[in-house]
Scaffold this motif. Structure first.
Motif, PDB file in Angstrom:
ATOM      1  N   LEU A 111     -21.132  -6.662  76.147  1.00 51.30           N
ATOM      2  CA  LEU A 111     -21.001  -5.204  75.646  1.00 51.30           C
ATOM      3  C   LEU A 111     -20.666  -4.358  76.518  1.00 51.30           C
ATOM      4  CD1 LEU A 111     -23.759  -5.477  72.886  1.00 51.30           C
ATOM      5  CD2 LEU A 111     -21.312  -5.196  72.199  1.00 51.30           C
ATOM      6  N   VAL A 112     -21.263  -4.555  77.630  1.00 57.32           N
ATOM      7  CA  VAL A 112     -20.855  -3.340  78.909  1.00 57.32           C
ATOM      8  C   VAL A 112     -19.406  -3.809  79.407  1.00 57.32           C
ATOM      9  CG1 VAL A 112     -21.349  -2.773  81.079  1.00 57.32           C
ATOM     10  CG2 VAL A 112     -23.083  -3.315  79.759  1.00 57.32           C
ATOM     11  N   ALA A 113     -18.950  -4.990  79.468  1.00 50.94           N
ATOM     12  CA  ALA A 113     -17.982  -5.281  79.759  1.00 50.94           C
ATOM     13  C   ALA A 113     -16.503  -4.794  78.709  1.00 50.94           C
ATOM     14  CB  ALA A 113     -17.732  -6.795  79.899  1.00 50.94           C
ATOM     15  N   THR A 114     -16.984  -4.663  77.756  1.00 49.20           N
ATOM     16  CA  THR A 114     -15.917  -4.310  76.507  1.00 49.20           C
ATOM     17  C   THR A 114     -16.233  -2.662  76.423  1.00 49.20           C
ATOM     18  OG1 THR A 114     -17.374  -5.008  74.895  1.00 49.20           O
ATOM     19  CG2 THR A 114     -15.588  -6.665  75.681  1.00 49.20           C
ATOM     20  N   ARG A 115     -16.977  -2.023  76.953  1.00 50.51           N
ATOM     21  CA  ARG A 115     -17.096  -0.698  77.112  1.00 50.51           C
ATOM     22  C   ARG A 115     -17.586  -0.179  75.620  1.00 50.51           C
ATOM     23  NH1 ARG A 115     -12.565  -1.429  80.200  1.00 50.51           N
ATOM     24  NH2 ARG A 115     -10.905  -1.230  78.393  1.00 50.51           N
ATOM     25  N   SER A 116     -18.449  -1.033  75.063  1.00 45.39           N
ATOM     26  CA  SER A 116     -19.142  -0.898  74.017  1.00 45.39           C
ATOM     27  C   SER A 116     -20.491   0.038  74.010  1.00 45.39           C
ATOM     28  CB  SER A 116     -19.610  -2.143  73.099  1.00 45.39           C
ATOM     29  OG  SER A 116     -20.211  -1.776  71.723  1.00 45.39           O
ATOM     30  N   MET A 117     -21.212  -0.242  75.133  1.00 43.14           N
ATOM     31  CA  MET A 117     -22.475   0.540  75.615  1.00 43.14           C
ATOM     32  C   MET A 117     -22.374   0.552  77.175  1.00 43.14           C
ATOM     33  SD  MET A 117     -25.219  -2.841  75.550  1.00 43.14           S
ATOM     34  CE  MET A 117     -26.668  -1.442  75.714  1.00 43.14           C
ATOM     35  N   SER A 118     -23.271   1.655  77.603  1.00 42.13           N
ATOM     36  CA  SER A 118     -23.036   1.975  79.303  1.00 42.13           C
ATOM     37  C   SER A 118     -23.931   0.925  79.868  1.00 42.13           C
ATOM     38  CB  SER A 118     -23.701   3.159  79.198  1.00 42.13           C
ATOM     39  OG  SER A 118     -24.996   3.195  79.023  1.00 42.13           O
ATOM     40  N   LEU A 119     -23.800   0.920  81.026  1.00 45.32           N
ATOM     41  CA  LEU A 119     -24.492  -0.123  82.197  1.00 45.32           C
ATOM     42  C   LEU A 119     -25.921   0.463  82.133  1.00 45.32           C
ATOM     43  CD1 LEU A 119     -24.571  -2.251  84.191  1.00 45.32           C
ATOM     44  CD2 LEU A 119     -23.839  -0.313  85.827  1.00 45.32           C
ATOM     45  N   THR A 120     -25.966   1.764  82.244  1.00 45.49           N
ATOM     46  CA  THR A 120     -27.402   2.353  82.254  1.00 45.49           C
ATOM     47  C   THR A 120     -28.187   1.872  81.124  1.00 45.49           C
ATOM     48  OG1 THR A 120     -26.857   4.028  83.533  1.00 45.49           O
ATOM     49  CG2 THR A 120     -28.671   4.471  82.460  1.00 45.49           C
ATOM     50  N   ASP A 121     -27.713   2.144  79.752  1.00 50.74           N
ATOM     51  CA  ASP A 121     -28.355   1.846  78.682  1.00 50.74           C
ATOM     52  C   ASP A 121     -28.497   0.393  78.491  1.00 50.74           C
ATOM     53  OD1 ASP A 121     -28.338   4.101  77.541  1.00 50.74           O
ATOM     54  OD2 ASP A 121     -26.561   4.101  76.223  1.00 50.74           O
ATOM     55  N   ALA A 122     -27.807  -0.418  78.978  1.00 50.25           N
ATOM     56  CA  ALA A 122     -27.798  -1.830  79.006  1.00 50.25           C
ATOM     57  C   ALA A 122     -28.959  -2.517  79.901  1.00 50.25           C
ATOM     58  CB  ALA A 122     -26.491  -2.673  79.361  1.00 50.25           C
ATOM     59  N   VAL A 123     -28.956  -2.013  81.041  1.00 54.41           N
ATOM     60  CA  VAL A 123     -30.201  -2.533  81.796  1.00 54.41           C
ATOM     61  C   VAL A 123     -31.532  -2.147  81.600  1.00 54.41           C
ATOM     62  CG1 VAL A 123     -28.621  -2.992  84.107  1.00 54.41           C
ATOM     63  CG2 VAL A 123     -29.646  -0.856  83.663  1.00 54.41           C
ATOM     64  N   ARG A 124     -31.537  -0.825  80.967  1.00 55.61           N
ATOM     65  CA  ARG A 124     -32.773  -0.492  80.650  1.00 55.61           C
ATOM     66  C   ARG A 124     -33.382  -1.252  79.528  1.00 55.61           C
ATOM     67  NH1 ARG A 124     -31.666   6.061  80.953  1.00 55.61           N
ATOM     68  NH2 ARG A 124     -32.095   6.189  83.091  1.00 55.61           N
ATOM     69  N   LEU A 125     -32.406  -1.420  78.278  1.00 53.88           N
ATOM     70  CA  LEU A 125     -32.688  -2.255  77.382  1.00 53.88           C
ATOM     71  C   LEU A 125     -33.055  -3.602  77.834  1.00 53.88           C
ATOM     72  CD1 LEU A 125     -29.911  -1.278  74.763  1.00 53.88           C
ATOM     73  CD2 LEU A 125     -32.495  -1.026  74.632  1.00 53.88           C
ATOM     74  N   VAL A 126     -32.182  -4.526  78.663  1.00 55.74           N
ATOM     75  CA  VAL A 126     -32.956  -5.713  78.989  1.00 55.74           C
ATOM     76  C   VAL A 126     -34.321  -5.835  79.972  1.00 55.74           C
ATOM     77  CG1 VAL A 126     -30.502  -6.673  78.563  1.00 55.74           C
ATOM     78  CG2 VAL A 126     -31.222  -5.968  80.772  1.00 55.74           C
ATOM     79  N   ARG A 127     -34.261  -4.981  80.762  1.00 52.93           N
ATOM     80  CA  ARG A 127     -35.764  -4.781  81.310  1.00 52.93           C
ATOM     81  C   ARG A 127     -36.615  -4.561  80.396  1.00 52.93           C
ATOM     82  NH1 ARG A 127     -38.707  -5.335  86.123  1.00 52.93           N
ATOM     83  NH2 ARG A 127     -40.403  -3.735  85.818  1.00 52.93           N
ATOM     84  N   LEU A 128     -36.510  -3.647  79.235  1.00 52.63           N
ATOM     85  CA  LEU A 128     -37.502  -3.625  78.073  1.00 52.63           C
ATOM     86  C   LEU A 128     -37.622  -5.057  77.481  1.00 52.63           C
ATOM     87  CD1 LEU A 128     -39.456  -1.696  76.477  1.00 52.63           C
ATOM     88  CD2 LEU A 128     -37.342  -1.149  75.172  1.00 52.63           C
TER      89      LEU A 128
END
Length: 334
Positions: A111-128
């Motif tokens: 989803l980050v690669a296809t510009r659907s979500m930001s990298l910042t949001d993604a790493v925070r989400l997968v950490r959580l």
């Protein structure tokens, strides 16, 4: 390098899940590519508020493999590899690929690669996500397990039915589920220790599976024991803005591209307790005439699965700076 050499249809990009992490991954890219890879690692450290990069490059493997560390680490490294190809060599995901998909946490990378979500949001989400998965099990005070099974040729449909049957016959507090269907010859089962042990025994006894290997994981991923983690993620995902992916992203849950943007957070929640339908996701790509798979990220698990399942297809791994240079030369010569 011109993008003309790498504009080609019938290609999918793939991103790995947990288990592919190792100390030192991405370090060569960080030092070689300050305007692409370095920026990714620096953005992630700022987003998380601690030194994930230091852990990845020079930490201890036992700490890195903890779910809450491994998930953002793998996502970060995978995206760093993609960004090098994009920024330094002109790779354009939207022009070069038809589909993007990732295994479990790798779906966030896609989803980050296809510009659907930001990298910042993604790493925070997968950490959580990693923290919630670990906490869900520790709060229950139960013994859990995951095992990888080698499926005998042609027996996958029977094995799937048998898992349902076995689960129905287990005592009330025991369970087993199909966590991953990775290929026609490999699945992973998840649940309580007794449930997983019983399923392994029965499946081998019935000759649906050749052998079982216990996996050293901190939680029984992708089964109903993860419901509390799914609730945590449902709440968190409500605060994230998603855009339409520039390339179709295939959901682990449906093994089909997302139908719309609204479906993305719902399926990411469902993914936590559902089977990772990887084999069917790849089969969908094959039905859509995909013949080339480009695997980004640490390790070669996904590439090896593909090479065994589809030996005539073009499968390439981007795991290091050397891989990037080798494959960009191949693309530019086409």
């Amino acid at each position: 390098m011109s993008t003309a050499g790498i504009e080609r249809s019938h290609r999918a990009i793939l991103f790995p899940g947990q288990g592919s992490q190792f100390i030192g991954m991405g370090r060569d890219l960080y030092h070689l590519y300050p305007r692409s890879a370095k920026l990714v690692f620096d953005e992630v450290d700022e987003a998380l508020g601690y030194g994930l990069r230091a852990l990845i490059f020079q930490g201890q493997q036992e700490v890195l493999k903890l779910t809450e560390n491994a998930q953002p680490a793998i996502l970060t490294t995978s995206i760093a590899m993609l960004r090098v190809l994009e920024i330094e060599f002109g790779f354009d995901v939207a022009k070069a690929c038809n589909y993007a998909l990732g295994h479990s946490l790798g779906e966030y990378s896609a989803l980050v690669a296809t510009r659907s979500m930001s990298l910042t949001d993604a790493v925070r989400l997968v950490r959580l996500r990693g923290e919630a998965m670990t906490r869900t099990v520790s709060s229950k005070n139960i013994q859990t397990a995951m095992s990888a099974l080698v499926v005998r040729k042609g027996r996958l449909p029977e094995l799937e039915e048998a898992i349902k049957e076995i689960n129905e016959k287990l005592p009330k507090d025991e369970l087993v589920a199909l966590a991953n269907i990775n290929s026609s010859f490999q699945v992973v089962i998840s649940g309580t220790s007794k449930g997983v042990d019983e399923a392994s025994r029965v499946l081998q006894e019935r000759r649906f599976a050749a052998r079982a290997v216990d996996l050293p994981v901190s939680a029984p991923f992708h089964c109903s024991l993860m419901k509390e983690a799914a609730q945590v993620m449902e709440d968190a995902l409500q605060n994230v803005i998603f855009k339409k992916p520039c390339v179709n992203v295939i959901s682990n849950v449906t093994a089909r591209p997302y139908a719309n943007v609204e479906e993305i957070p719902k399926l990411l929640v469902n993914q936590i307790t559902s089977t990772v339908e990887w084999q069917r996701s790849i089969h969908y790509c094959k039905e859509e005439d995909v013949e080339e798979f480009l695997c980004f990220g640490p390790g070669k698990v996904l590439a090896n699965l593909l090479k065994k399942e589809y030996p005539l297809d073009c499968v390439k791994s981007i795991t290091s700076a050397d891989d990037i240079l080798r494959h960009t030369e191949e693309y530019s010569s086409k």
